[in-house]
Structure formats: C-alpha cells, structure tokens
Design a protein around this motif. Sequence first.
Motif, short mmCIF file in Angstrom:
data_model
loop_
_atom_site.label_atom_id
_atom_site.label_comp_id
_atom_site.label_asym_id
_atom_site.label_seq_id
_atom_site.Cartn_x
_atom_site.Cartn_y
_atom_site.Cartn_z
N ASP A 237 0.83 -1.21 0.00
CA ASP A 237 0.00 0.00 0.00
C ASP A 237 0.86 1.26 0.00
N LEU A 238 1.96 1.25 0.73
CA LEU A 238 2.87 2.39 0.70
C LEU A 238 3.45 2.60 -0.70
N PHE B 179 0.33 12.25 -1.51
CA PHE B 179 0.63 10.95 -0.90
C PHE B 179 -0.25 10.71 0.32
N ARG B 180 -0.33 11.69 1.20
CA ARG B 180 -1.12 11.52 2.42
C ARG B 180 -2.59 11.27 2.11
N GLU B 181 -3.12 12.00 1.13
CA GLU B 181 -4.53 11.80 0.75
C GLU B 181 -4.75 10.41 0.17
N ASN C 60 3.79 5.54 -5.77
CA ASN C 60 3.77 5.51 -7.22
C ASN C 60 2.61 6.30 -7.81
N CYS C 61 1.55 6.48 -7.05
CA CYS C 61 0.48 7.39 -7.48
C CYS C 61 1.04 8.80 -7.62
N VAL C 62 1.87 9.20 -6.65
CA VAL C 62 2.50 10.51 -6.70
C VAL C 62 3.49 10.59 -7.87
N MET C 63 4.30 9.56 -8.03
CA MET C 63 5.30 9.57 -9.09
C MET C 63 4.62 9.69 -10.47
N VAL D 136 8.39 5.37 -11.51
CA VAL D 136 7.81 4.69 -10.36
C VAL D 136 8.88 3.84 -9.68
N HIS D 137 8.56 3.37 -8.47
CA HIS D 137 9.53 2.64 -7.65
C HIS D 137 9.07 1.19 -7.41
#
Length: 222
Positions: free
Chosen positions: A19-20, A73-75, A25-28, A35-36
């Motif tokens: 999940d992290l 990321f937090r959202e 990767n959503c942010v990337m 992506v990572h």
Amino acid sequence: MKDTIIFDLDGTLLNTLEDLTDSVNCVMAAYEYPVHTLEEVRSYVGNGAAKLIERSVPQGSDDPAYREMLELFREHYAAHCEDKTAPYAGVTQMLRAAKEAGYRMAVVSNKPDQAVKQLGAKFFGKYVQEFHGDREGSQRKPAPDMVYRALNELGSDARRAVYVGDSEVDLQTAANVPMTCISVTWGFRTDYQLFAAGARKENMIKTPQELLPLLARLQRAE
C-alpha cells in the motif's frame, strides 16, 4: 519486572509495503517521475511520510512541488491504507497471548497518526491499548517523545518496558529513551542491516511466537 511492550507498526506488526508503494507511485505517476519497486520503497520507509516522499522524488525536498506531492501521498494513502495491508503471520496470536499474560501494549509509529489509529483499531484494537503516530507538534522517532507519551498513558515507565521494532530507527528510538530493544527479522530490514545498526543477537526474533519466551528470559535475567 517487564510488563509493558511498545511496538513499531510497519514492518513489525503490519506488512504495509504494497500500500505504501502504491501511494508513492500514485505521486510519481501524477508528476511524471519514474515509479519505484517494492524493494526501493522498502529502503525508503522508517522515518515518516515526509522523508518517504523526499527519498522517492529525484530532487527530494528541493523539488518545487514537494509539498504538493507530500499532500497527495497523504490523501491517497489515507484512502488506500487498508487495500493490501495485513498483519504478519502469527502477530495476532502473539498479541492475544501477550494480553492474556497481562502485558500492557502500545503502538508508536512514524506514519501519520490518522493511519496508525485507523489500522491499529481495525487489526489490533482487541489487544493493544494505545496507538500513536506522527502528528503536528510532536517529534518523530528516533526522538523518544511518542514512547514517553505511550508509557505515560499506559501508567508504565521505561524500566518496565521493551520496544519491539524492525529497523535502525527503532534501535535508535529505544536507545534514546533508553529501554531494551527487541529486533524482529521479518520486516523491512535484513539481519545484516539490523546488526550494522547495533542489534544484539540475543535480542532478535525470527517469528512472533518467539517474543513471549524472550521476554520471560529477560525477566529471569533482571
């Protein structure tokens, strides 16, 4: 006498890595960065969300959009932190046995306080009394502040407690209290990394079922 256990969360009680990684990767993807992999994100976690995004972004916190990326990321993570996350095998049974044995327990984590309380209540609310995460006005681990707060709310102190975690941050946190640290080897760091950070072989466990016997040995050694 040891009657209190303070647990780390990610990599210790819960496998949160997928999940992290998805939230990173959503942010990337949103900012058109590479992506990572799971293993890359594994090496980035441990010091909270701000440091995770700083390590994930090519320019780190110098990126002009860093604050926006951290907020995204937090959202995303708040909405998706339960998608793939689950306790490690044997953790729930270990917590049940610890509660039956009379141990007071708390979770202290560098992940956002909302996620710590949300995940803690869902998976461990029957067994663990206190859940503390990163929130404004508090210092993240390895500062000892959250551990002191948890001990105070449990009516305990460092002499009666052990800290259980999977990383160098947890070893540093325990040293800063100071209190005994038990290192778990099923989490986000390898045995080699734990040894390099100062973990003691006699205080390392490979499965959750080893925790209570180790605590019994520590009691006898006092």
